[in-house]
Design a protein around this motif. Structure first.
Motif, mmCIF file in Angstrom:
data_model
loop_
_atom_site.group_PDB
_atom_site.id
_atom_site.type_symbol
_atom_site.label_atom_id
_atom_site.label_comp_id
_atom_site.label_asym_id
_atom_site.label_seq_id
_atom_site.Cartn_x
_atom_site.Cartn_y
_atom_site.Cartn_z
ATOM 1 N N UNK A 118 0.808 -1.209 0.000
ATOM 2 C CA UNK A 118 0.000 0.000 0.000
ATOM 3 C C UNK A 118 0.847 1.267 0.000
ATOM 4 N N UNK A 119 2.118 1.107 -0.372
ATOM 5 C CA UNK A 119 2.970 2.274 -0.545
ATOM 6 C C UNK A 119 3.713 2.725 0.687
ATOM 7 N N UNK A 120 3.732 1.918 1.730
ATOM 8 C CA UNK A 120 4.432 2.311 2.948
ATOM 9 C C UNK A 120 5.942 2.382 2.715
ATOM 10 N N UNK A 121 6.544 3.359 3.336
ATOM 11 C CA UNK A 121 7.999 3.467 3.378
ATOM 12 C C UNK A 121 8.433 2.767 4.658
ATOM 13 N N UNK A 122 9.337 1.808 4.525
ATOM 14 C CA UNK A 122 9.805 1.011 5.659
ATOM 15 C C UNK A 122 11.308 1.198 5.767
ATOM 16 N N UNK A 123 11.761 1.724 6.923
ATOM 17 C CA UNK A 123 13.187 1.979 7.129
ATOM 18 C C UNK A 123 13.594 1.471 8.511
ATOM 19 N N UNK A 124 14.893 1.181 8.688
ATOM 20 C CA UNK A 124 15.355 0.750 10.009
ATOM 21 C C UNK A 124 15.125 1.833 11.059
ATOM 22 N N UNK A 125 14.801 1.383 12.248
ATOM 23 C CA UNK A 125 14.638 2.281 13.385
ATOM 24 C C UNK A 125 15.598 1.795 14.455
ATOM 25 N N UNK A 126 15.094 1.406 15.591
ATOM 26 C CA UNK A 126 15.955 0.837 16.625
ATOM 27 C C UNK A 126 16.234 -0.622 16.264
ATOM 28 N N UNK A 127 17.186 -1.264 16.908
ATOM 29 C CA UNK A 127 17.501 -2.658 16.567
ATOM 30 C C UNK A 127 16.254 -3.552 16.617
ATOM 31 N N UNK A 128 16.040 -4.286 15.514
ATOM 32 C CA UNK A 128 14.919 -5.219 15.430
ATOM 33 C C UNK A 128 13.594 -4.600 15.056
ATOM 34 N N UNK A 129 13.583 -3.267 14.862
ATOM 35 C CA UNK A 129 12.320 -2.574 14.629
ATOM 36 C C UNK A 129 12.413 -1.712 13.373
ATOM 37 N N UNK A 130 11.354 -1.757 12.577
ATOM 38 C CA UNK A 130 11.242 -0.916 11.391
ATOM 39 C C UNK A 130 10.319 0.254 11.694
ATOM 40 N N UNK A 131 10.656 1.410 11.135
ATOM 41 C CA UNK A 131 9.773 2.578 11.181
ATOM 42 C C UNK A 131 8.993 2.588 9.876
ATOM 43 N N UNK A 132 7.681 2.634 9.987
ATOM 44 C CA UNK A 132 6.809 2.568 8.820
ATOM 45 C C UNK A 132 6.044 3.883 8.708
ATOM 46 N N UNK A 133 5.911 4.364 7.481
ATOM 47 C CA UNK A 133 5.149 5.573 7.207
ATOM 48 C C UNK A 133 4.375 5.356 5.917
ATOM 49 N N UNK A 134 3.079 5.684 5.939
ATOM 50 C CA UNK A 134 2.254 5.517 4.742
ATOM 51 C C UNK A 134 1.281 6.687 4.630
ATOM 52 N N UNK A 135 1.234 7.267 3.432
ATOM 53 C CA UNK A 135 0.296 8.345 3.174
ATOM 54 C C UNK A 135 -1.114 7.799 3.054
#
Length: 172
Positions: free
Chosen positions: A145-162
């Motif tokens: 659905x177009x989410x941007x997924x990038x590394x955050x803290x260890x083991x966790x992804x930061x997700x952002x979607x319009x």
């Protein structure tokens, strides 16, 4: 709403009287589901965490519950929520939790559609979430659905979607 299996679902705003059912629902989640949702999941929800989860105002903090209206007692089977980011009022952190026994029935999709509608009506244009990398199915679905997924803290992804103006475009 009618689910794929024919069961009916009522979606409504979380109410103060839902507090005990939220606590009971948490107890019904498997340890794995708790961990994937809360990361360092407690065995039971504390009064403080219950306060946080049930503190909604319908604008900056919204929570919707899904009730299985064909089941005895009309139990709550899922919750979707967002909390507006105070630093960026067009962004909100979102989460959906479905009881293990009710997964893969389309409930999360129905709730997420309703949550997107509420968010857009309240001026939110972006949902964010923190997701464990091991939750590949969720991350893959969000990417679709177009989410941007990038590394955050260890083991966790930061997700952002319009968010689209039409929630059905977001969840298919």
């Amino acid at each position: 709403h009618t689910l794929r299996d024919g069961a009916r679902l009522l979606v409504r705003s979380l109410q103060p009287g839902d507090r005990d059912e939220i606590a009971d629902g948490y107890e019904q989640l498997s340890p794995e589901s708790r961990r994937l949702r809360f990361f360092n999941a407690p065995e039971h929800l504390s009064e403080r965490l219950l306060d946080y989860l049930t503190d909604v105002d319908g604008v900056d903090r919204v929570a919707l519950v899904a009730l299985a209206i064909d089941e005895p007692g009309t139990p709550g089977v899922a919750v979707a929520r967002y909390a507006r980011d105070h630093r960026d009022p067009t962004t909100a952190e979102a989460a959906v939790t479905v009881l293990d026994t009710h997964r893969n029935r389309g409930i999360a999709t129905i709730l997420l559609t309703s949550l997107v509608d509420e968010a857009v009506a309240n001026g939110i244009t972006t949902f964010t979430a923190s997701v464990m990398w091991e939750n590949k199915a969720l991350l893959d679905g969000l990417r679709e659905y177009g989410a941007v997924v990038v590394p955050d803290e260890p083991g966790v992804a930061a997700v952002s979607v319009g968010l689209p103006h039409d929630a059905t475009a977001f969840v298919g």
